[in-house]
Design a protein around this motif. Structure first.
Motif, PDB file in Angstrom:
ATOM      1  N   ALA A  15      36.082  36.947  37.430  1.00 37.38           N
ATOM      2  CA  ALA A  15      36.663  36.586  38.723  1.00 37.38           C
ATOM      3  C   ALA A  15      35.703  35.688  39.500  1.00 37.38           C
ATOM      4  O   ALA A  15      36.119  34.699  40.131  1.00 37.38           O
ATOM      5  CB  ALA A  15      36.989  37.840  39.521  1.00 37.38           C
ATOM      6  N   THR A  16      34.411  35.998  39.436  1.00 43.32           N
ATOM      7  CA  THR A  16      33.404  35.167  40.113  1.00 43.32           C
ATOM      8  C   THR A  16      33.326  33.786  39.472  1.00 43.32           C
ATOM      9  O   THR A  16      33.170  32.772  40.156  1.00 43.32           O
ATOM     10  CB  THR A  16      32.027  35.853  40.045  1.00 43.32           C
ATOM     11  OG1 THR A  16      32.114  37.145  40.649  1.00 43.32           O
ATOM     12  CG2 THR A  16      30.971  35.050  40.767  1.00 43.32           C
ATOM     13  N   ARG A  17      33.474  33.760  38.171  1.00 40.82           N
ATOM     14  CA  ARG A  17      33.424  32.498  37.424  1.00 40.82           C
ATOM     15  C   ARG A  17      34.552  31.556  37.829  1.00 40.82           C
ATOM     16  O   ARG A  17      34.411  30.328  37.721  1.00 40.82           O
ATOM     17  CB  ARG A  17      33.506  32.844  35.935  1.00 40.82           C
ATOM     18  CG  ARG A  17      33.352  31.722  34.938  1.00 40.82           C
ATOM     19  CD  ARG A  17      33.209  32.328  33.550  1.00 40.82           C
ATOM     20  NE  ARG A  17      33.265  31.352  32.472  1.00 40.82           N
ATOM     21  CZ  ARG A  17      34.327  31.145  31.710  1.00 40.82           C
ATOM     22  NH1 ARG A  17      35.429  31.852  31.905  1.00 40.82           N
ATOM     23  NH2 ARG A  17      34.294  30.251  30.736  1.00 40.82           N
ATOM     24  N   SER A  18      35.661  32.115  38.303  1.00 42.97           N
ATOM     25  CA  SER A  18      36.820  31.304  38.682  1.00 42.97           C
ATOM     26  C   SER A  18      36.765  30.833  40.132  1.00 42.97           C
ATOM     27  O   SER A  18      37.619  30.046  40.551  1.00 42.97           O
ATOM     28  CB  SER A  18      38.111  32.098  38.461  1.00 42.97           C
ATOM     29  OG  SER A  18      38.322  32.351  37.099  1.00 42.97           O
ATOM     30  N   LEU A  19      35.822  31.338  40.914  1.00 42.09           N
ATOM     31  CA  LEU A  19      35.739  30.949  42.325  1.00 42.09           C
ATOM     32  C   LEU A  19      35.584  29.445  42.466  1.00 42.09           C
ATOM     33  O   LEU A  19      34.986  28.803  41.602  1.00 42.09           O
ATOM     34  CB  LEU A  19      34.545  31.653  42.980  1.00 42.09           C
ATOM     35  CG  LEU A  19      34.683  33.163  43.186  1.00 42.09           C
ATOM     36  CD1 LEU A  19      33.369  33.758  43.698  1.00 42.09           C
ATOM     37  CD2 LEU A  19      35.819  33.488  44.159  1.00 42.09           C
ATOM     38  N   PRO A  20      36.136  28.837  43.525  1.00 42.26           N
ATOM     39  CA  PRO A  20      36.770  29.470  44.691  1.00 42.26           C
ATOM     40  C   PRO A  20      38.224  29.894  44.484  1.00 42.26           C
ATOM     41  O   PRO A  20      38.840  30.424  45.388  1.00 42.26           O
ATOM     42  CB  PRO A  20      36.668  28.385  45.758  1.00 42.26           C
ATOM     43  CG  PRO A  20      36.764  27.105  44.979  1.00 42.26           C
ATOM     44  CD  PRO A  20      36.026  27.369  43.685  1.00 42.26           C
ATOM     45  N   ALA A  21      38.760  29.670  43.291  1.00 40.88           N
ATOM     46  CA  ALA A  21      40.124  30.132  43.026  1.00 40.88           C
ATOM     47  C   ALA A  21      40.155  31.658  43.000  1.00 40.88           C
ATOM     48  O   ALA A  21      39.168  32.314  42.656  1.00 40.88           O
ATOM     49  CB  ALA A  21      40.624  29.576  41.699  1.00 40.88           C
ATOM     50  N   VAL A  22      41.284  32.227  43.380  1.00 39.74           N
ATOM     51  CA  VAL A  22      41.450  33.681  43.408  1.00 39.74           C
ATOM     52  C   VAL A  22      42.068  34.138  42.094  1.00 39.74           C
ATOM     53  O   VAL A  22      43.100  33.619  41.660  1.00 39.74           O
ATOM     54  CB  VAL A  22      42.343  34.106  44.594  1.00 39.74           C
ATOM     55  CG1 VAL A  22      42.604  35.607  44.551  1.00 39.74           C
ATOM     56  CG2 VAL A  22      41.700  33.711  45.913  1.00 39.74           C
ATOM     57  N   SER A  23      41.425  35.102  41.451  1.00 39.33           N
ATOM     58  CA  SER A  23      41.936  35.651  40.191  1.00 39.33           C
ATOM     59  C   SER A  23      42.824  36.857  40.466  1.00 39.33           C
ATOM     60  O   SER A  23      42.485  37.719  41.277  1.00 39.33           O
ATOM     61  CB  SER A  23      40.778  36.076  39.283  1.00 39.33           C
ATOM     62  OG  SER A  23      40.023  34.959  38.885  1.00 39.33           O
ATOM     63  N   ILE A  24      43.948  36.911  39.779  1.00 39.68           N
ATOM     64  CA  ILE A  24      44.858  38.054  39.854  1.00 39.68           C
ATOM     65  C   ILE A  24      44.617  38.910  38.624  1.00 39.68           C
ATOM     66  O   ILE A  24      44.825  38.467  37.493  1.00 39.68           O
ATOM     67  CB  ILE A  24      46.324  37.587  39.917  1.00 39.68           C
ATOM     68  CG1 ILE A  24      46.546  36.706  41.147  1.00 39.68           C
ATOM     69  CG2 ILE A  24      47.274  38.782  39.922  1.00 39.68           C
ATOM     70  CD1 ILE A  24      47.830  35.912  41.110  1.00 39.68           C
ATOM     71  N   ASP A  25      44.159  40.131  38.839  1.00 40.11           N
ATOM     72  CA  ASP A  25      43.793  41.017  37.735  1.00 40.11           C
ATOM     73  C   ASP A  25      44.670  42.266  37.794  1.00 40.11           C
ATOM     74  O   ASP A  25      44.643  42.982  38.798  1.00 40.11           O
ATOM     75  CB  ASP A  25      42.315  41.402  37.851  1.00 40.11           C
ATOM     76  CG  ASP A  25      41.782  42.096  36.605  1.00 40.11           C
ATOM     77  OD1 ASP A  25      42.543  42.847  35.965  1.00 40.11           O
ATOM     78  OD2 ASP A  25      40.595  41.891  36.273  1.00 40.11           O
ATOM     79  N   PRO A  26      45.450  42.559  36.762  1.00 40.83           N
ATOM     80  CA  PRO A  26      46.296  43.764  36.774  1.00 40.83           C
ATOM     81  C   PRO A  26      45.511  45.075  36.731  1.00 40.83           C
ATOM     82  O   PRO A  26      46.090  46.146  36.846  1.00 40.83           O
ATOM     83  CB  PRO A  26      47.144  43.611  35.502  1.00 40.83           C
ATOM     84  CG  PRO A  26      47.060  42.167  35.137  1.00 40.83           C
ATOM     85  CD  PRO A  26      45.711  41.717  35.588  1.00 40.83           C
ATOM     86  N   VAL A  27      44.181  45.004  36.581  1.00 41.86           N
ATOM     87  CA  VAL A  27      43.311  46.185  36.529  1.00 41.86           C
ATOM     88  C   VAL A  27      43.829  47.141  35.451  1.00 41.86           C
ATOM     89  O   VAL A  27      44.201  48.282  35.709  1.00 41.86           O
ATOM     90  CB  VAL A  27      43.217  46.875  37.912  1.00 41.86           C
ATOM     91  CG1 VAL A  27      42.075  47.879  37.939  1.00 41.86           C
ATOM     92  CG2 VAL A  27      43.002  45.855  39.018  1.00 41.86           C
ATOM     93  N   ARG A  28      43.806  46.658  34.234  1.00 34.70           N
ATOM     94  CA  ARG A  28      44.417  47.323  33.089  1.00 34.70           C
ATOM     95  C   ARG A  28      43.917  48.742  32.865  1.00 34.70           C
ATOM     96  O   ARG A  28      44.678  49.623  32.465  1.00 34.70           O
ATOM     97  CB  ARG A  28      44.167  46.448  31.861  1.00 34.70           C
ATOM     98  CG  ARG A  28      44.362  47.088  30.511  1.00 34.70           C
ATOM     99  CD  ARG A  28      43.921  46.130  29.421  1.00 34.70           C
ATOM    100  NE  ARG A  28      43.686  46.798  28.148  1.00 34.70           N
ATOM    101  CZ  ARG A  28      42.549  47.405  27.842  1.00 34.70           C
ATOM    102  NH1 ARG A  28      41.562  47.445  28.719  1.00 34.70           N
ATOM    103  NH2 ARG A  28      42.386  47.981  26.663  1.00 34.70           N
ATOM    104  N   TRP A  29      42.621  48.981  33.138  1.00 31.92           N
ATOM    105  CA  TRP A  29      42.075  50.307  32.814  1.00 31.92           C
ATOM    106  C   TRP A  29      42.674  51.416  33.671  1.00 31.92           C
ATOM    107  O   TRP A  29      42.531  52.588  33.362  1.00 31.92           O
ATOM    108  CB  TRP A  29      40.550  50.298  32.922  1.00 31.92           C
ATOM    109  CG  TRP A  29      40.009  49.902  34.260  1.00 31.92           C
ATOM    110  CD1 TRP A  29      39.851  50.713  35.347  1.00 31.92           C
ATOM    111  CD2 TRP A  29      39.570  48.603  34.666  1.00 31.92           C
ATOM    112  NE1 TRP A  29      39.340  49.988  36.398  1.00 31.92           N
ATOM    113  CE2 TRP A  29      39.150  48.695  36.007  1.00 31.92           C
ATOM    114  CE3 TRP A  29      39.483  47.368  34.013  1.00 31.92           C
ATOM    115  CZ2 TRP A  29      38.652  47.594  36.713  1.00 31.92           C
ATOM    116  CZ3 TRP A  29      38.989  46.287  34.721  1.00 31.92           C
ATOM    117  CH2 TRP A  29      38.586  46.402  36.048  1.00 31.92           C
ATOM    118  N   ARG A  30      43.351  51.077  34.760  1.00 36.46           N
ATOM    119  CA  ARG A  30      44.001  52.108  35.573  1.00 36.46           C
ATOM    120  C   ARG A  30      45.215  52.709  34.864  1.00 36.46           C
ATOM    121  O   ARG A  30      45.734  53.735  35.303  1.00 36.46           O
ATOM    122  CB  ARG A  30      44.421  51.526  36.921  1.00 36.46           C
ATOM    123  CG  ARG A  30      43.241  51.202  37.820  1.00 36.46           C
ATOM    124  CD  ARG A  30      43.643  51.077  39.255  1.00 36.46           C
ATOM    125  NE  ARG A  30      42.477  50.962  40.129  1.00 36.46           N
ATOM    126  CZ  ARG A  30      42.533  51.058  41.442  1.00 36.46           C
ATOM    127  NH1 ARG A  30      43.690  51.260  42.037  1.00 36.46           N
ATOM    128  NH2 ARG A  30      41.435  50.940  42.173  1.00 36.46           N
TER     129      ARG A  30
END
Length: 205
Positions: A15-30
């Motif tokens: 997510a930091t690598r994609s900055l300043p774009a915002v990454s959408i992460d489904p948070v799969r481990w949940r």
């Protein structure tokens, strides 16, 4: 614990690598059904949709296979991550997106909309997006040079290799999960405070 920690660290890193774009992460481990087993399919999926709710040719999806090595042994995390990334490129990512959509519909999600997943599931209905595949090895710093020296990295034409070196990796992930349990226990034991409703204007108290 080592694998989950590696995926969490990688999620923040990507997510930091994609900055300043915002990454959408489904948070799969949940969506893990068993705390002692990894969630199925691809390890990490993040989407960048700069003009959402409208799709565009600037849309991007990142898929990473993550392997962690916290203790000495014969396991080769770099080679394993490369092999897993090949599975992602061979169709596992598509199955992952459908699984994430099914889980969002049945279990709910505060992180991703099903329409955002459909943007890549039904890719032919949208402008061509960029698809990036990564093999990520999260390795204790005591072993990282030896693991790199094995020369088992995938070729640059296959996927991007990322190696994350963390000092005292086992201690770090143990501390994290202990802190998570402590935080959950504190929340569970905290008193529930209710606020009385505010009377309507002109009402007697």
């Amino acid at each position: 614990m080592s694998g989950d920690f590696g995926e969490i660290v990688t999620a923040f890193f990507m997510a930091t690598r994609s900055l300043p774009a915002v990454s959408i992460d489904p948070v799969r481990w949940r969506y893990k059904a068993d705390r002692n087993k990894a969630a199925p399919f691809s390890d990490l999926v993040q989407m960048v949709l700069p003009t959402w709710p409208h799709s565009s040719a600037d849309d991007r999806i990142v898929c990473a296979e993550v392997k962690a090595k916290a203790t000495k042994g014969k396991f080769d995390p770099i080679a394993a991550a490369g092999h897993g990334s090949a599975s992602d490129r061979g169709g596992r990512l598509v199955n992952t997106l459908q699984w994430l959509k099914d889980k969002a519909l049945t279990d709910g999600s505060d992180f991703v909309q099903t329409a955002q997943l459909d943007r890549f599931i039904q890719a032919v209905d949208h402008p061509q997006a960029s698809w990036e595949f990564c093999a990520v090895a999260v390795i204790d710093s005591d072993f990282v040079n030896d693991e790199i020296a094995k020369g088992t990295a995938p070729s640059t034409g296959e996927c991007t290799l990322i190696v994350i070196s963390i000092p005292e990796l086992k201690q770090r992930y143990t501390e994290l999960f202990d802190a998570i349990v402590m935080s959950a226990d504190q929340l569970a034991s905290a008193p529930v405070v209710t606020t009385p409703p505010t009377p309507a204007s002109g009402a007697s108290v």
